[in-house]
Design a protein around this motif. Structure first.
Motif, PDB file in Angstrom:
ATOM      1  N   LYS A  55       0.828  -1.199   0.000  1.00 49.22           N
ATOM      2  CA  LYS A  55       0.000   0.000   0.000  1.00 49.22           C
ATOM      3  C   LYS A  55       0.869   1.260   0.000  1.00 49.22           C
ATOM      4  CE  LYS A  55      -3.567   2.362   2.737  1.00 49.22           C
ATOM      5  NZ  LYS A  55      -4.383   2.308   3.990  1.00 49.22           N
ATOM      6  N   GLN A  56       1.941   1.238   0.807  1.00 45.37           N
ATOM      7  CA  GLN A  56       2.850   2.374   0.857  1.00 45.37           C
ATOM      8  C   GLN A  56       3.595   2.542  -0.461  1.00 45.37           C
ATOM      9  OE1 GLN A  56       2.782   4.478   3.207  1.00 45.37           O
ATOM     10  NE2 GLN A  56       4.531   5.796   2.718  1.00 45.37           N
ATOM     11  N   ALA A  57       3.924   1.416  -1.109  1.00 48.88           N
ATOM     12  CA  ALA A  57       4.594   1.490  -2.404  1.00 48.88           C
ATOM     13  C   ALA A  57       3.706   2.177  -3.432  1.00 48.88           C
ATOM     14  CB  ALA A  57       4.969   0.088  -2.872  1.00 48.88           C
ATOM     15  N   ARG A  58       2.433   1.830  -3.443  1.00 43.52           N
ATOM     16  CA  ARG A  58       1.512   2.475  -4.383  1.00 43.52           C
ATOM     17  C   ARG A  58       1.363   3.960  -4.069  1.00 43.52           C
ATOM     18  NH1 ARG A  58      -1.183  -2.550  -3.614  1.00 43.52           N
ATOM     19  NH2 ARG A  58      -2.516  -1.657  -1.991  1.00 43.52           N
ATOM     20  N   LYS A  59       1.321   4.279  -2.782  1.00 44.29           N
ATOM     21  CA  LYS A  59       1.166   5.678  -2.383  1.00 44.29           C
ATOM     22  C   LYS A  59       2.373   6.514  -2.796  1.00 44.29           C
ATOM     23  CE  LYS A  59       0.575   8.546   1.768  1.00 44.29           C
ATOM     24  NZ  LYS A  59       0.421   8.530   3.260  1.00 44.29           N
ATOM     25  N   ALA A  60       3.568   5.956  -2.600  1.00 52.26           N
ATOM     26  CA  ALA A  60       4.795   6.708  -2.882  1.00 52.26           C
ATOM     27  C   ALA A  60       5.221   6.608  -4.339  1.00 52.26           C
ATOM     28  CB  ALA A  60       5.923   6.212  -1.976  1.00 52.26           C
ATOM     29  N   GLY A  61       4.685   5.619  -5.050  1.00 52.78           N
ATOM     30  CA  GLY A  61       5.065   5.458  -6.458  1.00 52.78           C
ATOM     31  C   GLY A  61       6.427   4.845  -6.639  1.00 52.78           C
ATOM     32  N   ARG A  62       6.866   4.050  -5.679  1.00 52.13           N
ATOM     33  CA  ARG A  62       8.162   3.389  -5.796  1.00 52.13           C
ATOM     34  C   ARG A  62       8.102   2.078  -5.009  1.00 52.13           C
ATOM     35  NH1 ARG A  62       9.814   8.206  -2.585  1.00 52.13           N
ATOM     36  NH2 ARG A  62       9.612   7.623  -0.386  1.00 52.13           N
ATOM     37  N   PRO A  63       8.980   1.140  -5.290  1.00 55.04           N
ATOM     38  CA  PRO A  63       8.967  -0.150  -4.592  1.00 55.04           C
ATOM     39  C   PRO A  63       9.210   0.025  -3.094  1.00 55.04           C
ATOM     40  CG  PRO A  63      10.313  -0.278  -6.562  1.00 55.04           C
ATOM     41  CD  PRO A  63      10.014   1.178  -6.351  1.00 55.04           C
ATOM     42  N   PHE A  64       8.726  -0.942  -2.336  1.00 52.24           N
ATOM     43  CA  PHE A  64       8.940  -0.975  -0.888  1.00 52.24           C
ATOM     44  C   PHE A  64       9.253  -2.424  -0.501  1.00 52.24           C
ATOM     45  CE2 PHE A  64       8.085   1.867   2.835  1.00 52.24           C
ATOM     46  CZ  PHE A  64       8.504   0.991   3.831  1.00 52.24           C
ATOM     47  N   PRO A  65      10.498  -2.871  -0.724  1.00 53.21           N
ATOM     48  CA  PRO A  65      10.841  -4.267  -0.442  1.00 53.21           C
ATOM     49  C   PRO A  65      10.657  -4.612   1.032  1.00 53.21           C
ATOM     50  CG  PRO A  65      12.538  -3.220  -1.783  1.00 53.21           C
ATOM     51  CD  PRO A  65      11.626  -2.128  -1.318  1.00 53.21           C
ATOM     52  N   LEU A  66      10.271  -5.864   1.276  1.00 50.77           N
ATOM     53  CA  LEU A  66      10.102  -6.402   2.619  1.00 50.77           C
ATOM     54  C   LEU A  66      10.987  -7.632   2.756  1.00 50.77           C
ATOM     55  CD1 LEU A  66       8.609  -6.722   5.384  1.00 50.77           C
ATOM     56  CD2 LEU A  66       6.896  -8.079   4.144  1.00 50.77           C
ATOM     57  N   GLY A  67      11.750  -7.705   3.851  1.00 50.06           N
ATOM     58  CA  GLY A  67      12.618  -8.863   4.050  1.00 50.06           C
ATOM     59  C   GLY A  67      12.913  -9.096   5.512  1.00 50.06           C
ATOM     60  N   MET A  68      13.783 -10.058   5.757  1.00 43.61           N
ATOM     61  CA  MET A  68      14.134 -10.446   7.116  1.00 43.61           C
ATOM     62  C   MET A  68      15.637 -10.657   7.240  1.00 43.61           C
ATOM     63  SD  MET A  68      11.287 -13.310   8.166  1.00 43.61           S
ATOM     64  CE  MET A  68       9.543 -12.917   8.340  1.00 43.61           C
ATOM     65  N   ARG A  69      16.180 -10.234   8.379  1.00 47.69           N
ATOM     66  CA  ARG A  69      17.527 -10.655   8.784  1.00 47.69           C
ATOM     67  C   ARG A  69      17.335 -11.821   9.749  1.00 47.69           C
ATOM     68  NH1 ARG A  69      22.396  -9.814  11.876  1.00 47.69           N
ATOM     69  NH2 ARG A  69      21.220  -9.109  13.695  1.00 47.69           N
ATOM     70  N   ILE A  70      17.947 -12.954   9.423  1.00 42.67           N
ATOM     71  CA  ILE A  70      17.613 -14.204  10.097  1.00 42.67           C
ATOM     72  C   ILE A  70      18.851 -15.075  10.261  1.00 42.67           C
ATOM     73  CG2 ILE A  70      15.201 -14.374   9.354  1.00 42.67           C
ATOM     74  CD1 ILE A  70      16.198 -16.057   6.977  1.00 42.67           C
ATOM     75  N   PRO A  71      18.802 -16.061  11.156  1.00 44.14           N
ATOM     76  CA  PRO A  71      19.800 -17.129  11.136  1.00 44.14           C
ATOM     77  C   PRO A  71      19.684 -17.917   9.827  1.00 44.14           C
ATOM     78  CG  PRO A  71      18.579 -17.111  13.218  1.00 44.14           C
ATOM     79  CD  PRO A  71      17.858 -16.194  12.286  1.00 44.14           C
ATOM     80  N   GLY A  72      20.760 -18.612   9.480  1.00 39.38           N
ATOM     81  CA  GLY A  72      20.770 -19.371   8.235  1.00 39.38           C
ATOM     82  C   GLY A  72      20.103 -20.725   8.317  1.00 39.38           C
ATOM     83  N   ARG A  73      19.644 -21.144   9.485  1.00 37.97           N
ATOM     84  CA  ARG A  73      19.018 -22.451   9.659  1.00 37.97           C
ATOM     85  C   ARG A  73      17.496 -22.292   9.553  1.00 37.97           C
ATOM     86  NH1 ARG A  73      20.820 -25.729  14.637  1.00 37.97           N
ATOM     87  NH2 ARG A  73      20.008 -27.384  13.284  1.00 37.97           N
ATOM     88  N   LEU A  74      16.992 -22.411   8.334  1.00 38.69           N
ATOM     89  CA  LEU A  74      15.587 -22.130   8.092  1.00 38.69           C
ATOM     90  C   LEU A  74      14.664 -23.150   8.746  1.00 38.69           C
ATOM     91  CD1 LEU A  74      15.640 -20.949   4.363  1.00 38.69           C
ATOM     92  CD2 LEU A  74      16.200 -19.691   6.450  1.00 38.69           C
ATOM     93  N   ASP A  75      15.113 -24.396   8.862  1.00 35.41           N
ATOM     94  CA  ASP A  75      14.258 -25.417   9.485  1.00 35.41           C
ATOM     95  C   ASP A  75      13.978 -25.105  10.944  1.00 35.41           C
ATOM     96  OD1 ASP A  75      14.159 -26.762   7.098  1.00 35.41           O
ATOM     97  OD2 ASP A  75      15.720 -28.213   7.602  1.00 35.41           O
ATOM     98  N   ILE A  76      15.019 -24.673  11.681  1.00 39.11           N
ATOM     99  CA  ILE A  76      14.827 -24.387  13.104  1.00 39.11           C
ATOM    100  C   ILE A  76      13.967 -23.138  13.287  1.00 39.11           C
ATOM    101  CG2 ILE A  76      16.831 -22.915  13.571  1.00 39.11           C
ATOM    102  CD1 ILE A  76      15.816 -25.892  15.723  1.00 39.11           C
TER     103      ILE A  76
END
Length: 614
Positions: free
Chosen positions: A315-336
């Motif tokens: 919604k914010q991306a549409r409002k601002a007219g530019r991309p708004f990437p979403l991500g996570m900083r995480i441990p590398g062990r995705l299963d746990i």
């Protein structure tokens, strides 16, 4: 990814509001088969990484640690007489002020001048560190000079001796007054960060710590803690075992609707009320979400919650007219992570997440399996190689052995910075994210300073080839390892007689000919063992070469790291030389053989790409 699931999800999000312009994801697939099937074409991988390649993550104190660097006309550091004790302070004291927005702009100038394209600023710990209108802020109720306001946090840090508490307050009160300086001047440093980034054409992203536990050892008394953390029923109960410290494992329990509402309110504020264009959810401060083992229903509930955040950013991306990437900083062990409710694989494959930044807790990783992670999350997600400031927990000292550090600070060594980045990029990381880079400067150690100039172009692998590098390995069984989320450490390793052990790490291949400005290079492998080990024959092989037996026993590191040049008296090193042509892109293998009669403990393995010795 199920096409039907993706179609239904996109349809539901589309009902929220009609798009004013195509999202970057829709634009990427327009006119392709992906527009029909609901899946993105493989011809457009990692659109986020096209613009965001060299990311710098700054915590809530990034400007405030060393104002003598960013506002030198007003601040100095020197040893002074403490008015409370009448004695000379042991550590340098910051004097001057007031702190101003100039420091913020100068810091951003340094990042921009040295090639950073995206500045990720952390907005919170447990409380907001900016003047939030939505959730409790860090200095709510504080009056300048009130030492008692911070006294409970000294307890959270484990300080019990009354004099130690007072000494802590001697330094901490002036530090927090820097934030008060900005409040008194009507400056919101979080908003000022976005303005500084816009002025220098950096992309401003914001990072939210999802379960910061800095005040956990005194839930009721530390000013760090949000009021919700004082309520035991809102905290996790089963996230610790054995000798792991239980208070730091009792984070907010995301199974509680009240917790999710609290965090969503802050996320909404920084997304809607500030001029950011990207959001990182930091699950390494700390990886505490739901009670293990989370049920399928709990995992599904959390996945839906992240989709709500995704709808917010779209919604914010549409409002601002530019991309708004979403991500996570995480441990590398995705299963746990899925065990505690974080289904990163599904979130990536369905398009809810645009990037992930797998990392270590404090020490940087040397063997993150980006190749495996890529297979798990798919091609459309950007994977950043996170360079933490801790090298590993090998204690080192200066040449005179008068100063020792339990951990080297990576940003004080250009060679280690290059090596860590090169290994990550050679394994397929889409870019680099720097984390805790500035901590090198924080303790104000003579001869130790972060080298910002090295970060320029470091996200381009070919720009690193042919230059000196210093690789290392993670070490387990020490402080700064947050189990079970860390990658299993390969070291230390005990080699009985007539045995061998293979160690693997990521490196980049070097050019067959030296650069015009570089001498011929060689590979030096340093095997670090206990000083009292009886080492007789310790052959080393690299990438399948015939074992090399010729070695040089040394007391010095392969490269200095700030003032640190040598091992402590507990360790010695054995250097082996190899042709640099043996190094390859991606995984490399160091095989250490104990051909002697007595066991040998391999404490650490380090490798240097450096000019050939005479």
């Amino acid at each position: 990814m199920k096409t039907r699931r993706n179609f239904l999800r996109n349809a539901l999000l589309g009902l929220t509001s009609a798009p004013i312009l195509p999202t970057w994801r829709q634009a990427a697939s327009a006119g392709s088969a992906g527009a029909i099937t609901g899946e993105l074409p493989s011809l457009v991988p990692n659109p986020v990484a096209r613009k965001h390649r060299n990311l710098f993550n700054g915590d809530t104190c990034v400007y405030f640690y060393n104002p003598e660097y960013w506002q030198p006309e007003d601040f100095t550091v020197k040893r002074v007489i403490n008015p409370r004790t009448g004695k000379l302070n042991e550590k340098p004291t910051l004097e001057g002020g007031p702190f101003s927005a100039r420091s913020i702009h100068r810091y951003v100038d340094v990042l921009a001048d040295n090639g950073i394209d995206t500045f990720i600023i952390n907005a919170n710990a447990s409380r907001a560190w900016y003047p939030s209108k939505t959730i409790p802020s860090i200095l709510d109720g504080y009056k300048r000079g009130d030492r008692d306001f911070f006294r409970g946090h000294a307890i959270a840090l484990g300080l019990k001796d009354p004099e130690a508490v007072e000494t802590f307050l001697d330094g901490y009160v002036p530090f927090m007054n820097l934030y008060q300086d900005l409040l008194d001047a009507g400056v919101d440093w979080l908003a000022e960060t976005t303005r500084a980034c816009r002025r220098r054409q950096l992309s401003p992203w914001v990072s939210i710590r999802m379960n910061d536990m800095h005040g956990a050892r005194n839930f009721e008394g530390s000013f760090f803690n949000a009021p919700m953390l004082t309520r035991k029923e809102m905290r996790l109960k089963n996230n610790w075992y054995g000798y792991h410290n239980s208070p730091t494992r009792q984070g907010l329990n995301y199974e509680k609707q009240e917790v999710r509402n609290f965090m969503f309110a802050q996320i909404r504020e920084v997304v809607e009320d500030y001029d950011f264009e990207g959001l990182e959810l930091d699950w390494w401060r700390l990886p505490l979400c739901c009670e293990p083992t989370a049920s399928p229903q709990t995992v599904a509930m959390m996945t839906d919650w992240f989709r709500q955040i995704r709808a917010l950013t779209e919604k914010q991306a549409r409002k601002a007219g530019r991309p708004f990437p979403l991500g996570m900083r995480i441990p590398g062990r995705l299963d746990i992570l899925k065990v505690i409710g974080l289904d990163v694989v599904t979130l990536c494959q369905e398009g809810t997440l645009d990037f992930i930044s797998p990392s270590g807790f404090w020490c940087t990783t040397w063997d993150m399996p980006y190749d495996t992670l890529r297979k798990q999350v798919g091609d459309r997600v950007a994977i950043y190689g996170v360079i933490e400031d801790g090298v590993n927990t090998l204690a080192t000292s200066n040449q005179e052995s008068s100063y020792t550090q339990a951990m080297r600070y990576l940003s004080a060594s250009p060679e280690i910075m290059r090596a860590n980045a090169a290994g990550k990029l050679a394994m397929g990381a889409d870019g680099i994210e720097w984390f805790n880079f500035f901590c090198t400067d924080q303790p104000r150690v003579p001869g130790q300073k972060a080298d910002y100039s090295v970060i320029k172009d470091i996200h381009q692998l070919n720009s690193l080839r042919g230059y000196p590098k210093h690789y290392s390995f993670a070490i387990g069984g020490q402080l700064n390892n947050y189990l079970p989320y860390e990658l299993p450490a390969q070291l230390p390793a005990i080699l009985p007689n007539n045995s061998h052990h293979a160690f693997k790490l990521a490196m980049c291949a070097e050019p067959s000919q030296a650069r015009p400005d570089q001498a011929g290079m060689e590979l030096v492998i340093q095997i670090i063992v206990k000083a009292d080990d009886d080492v007789t024959f310790l052959p080393v092989s690299f990438n399948g070469s015939w074992p090399e037996t010729k070695r040089e026993c040394v007391e010095s590191l392969l490269f200095p790291c700030g003032p640190l040049t040598h091992f402590t008296s507990q360790h010695v090193g054995h250097n082996f030389r190899f042709p640099v042509s043996l190094v390859r892109d991606g995984w490399n293998e160091v095989l250490v053989e104990n051909a002697g009669k007595n066991p040998v403990t391999v404490v650490c393995v380090e490798l240097a790409i450096r000019p050939k010795a005479d």
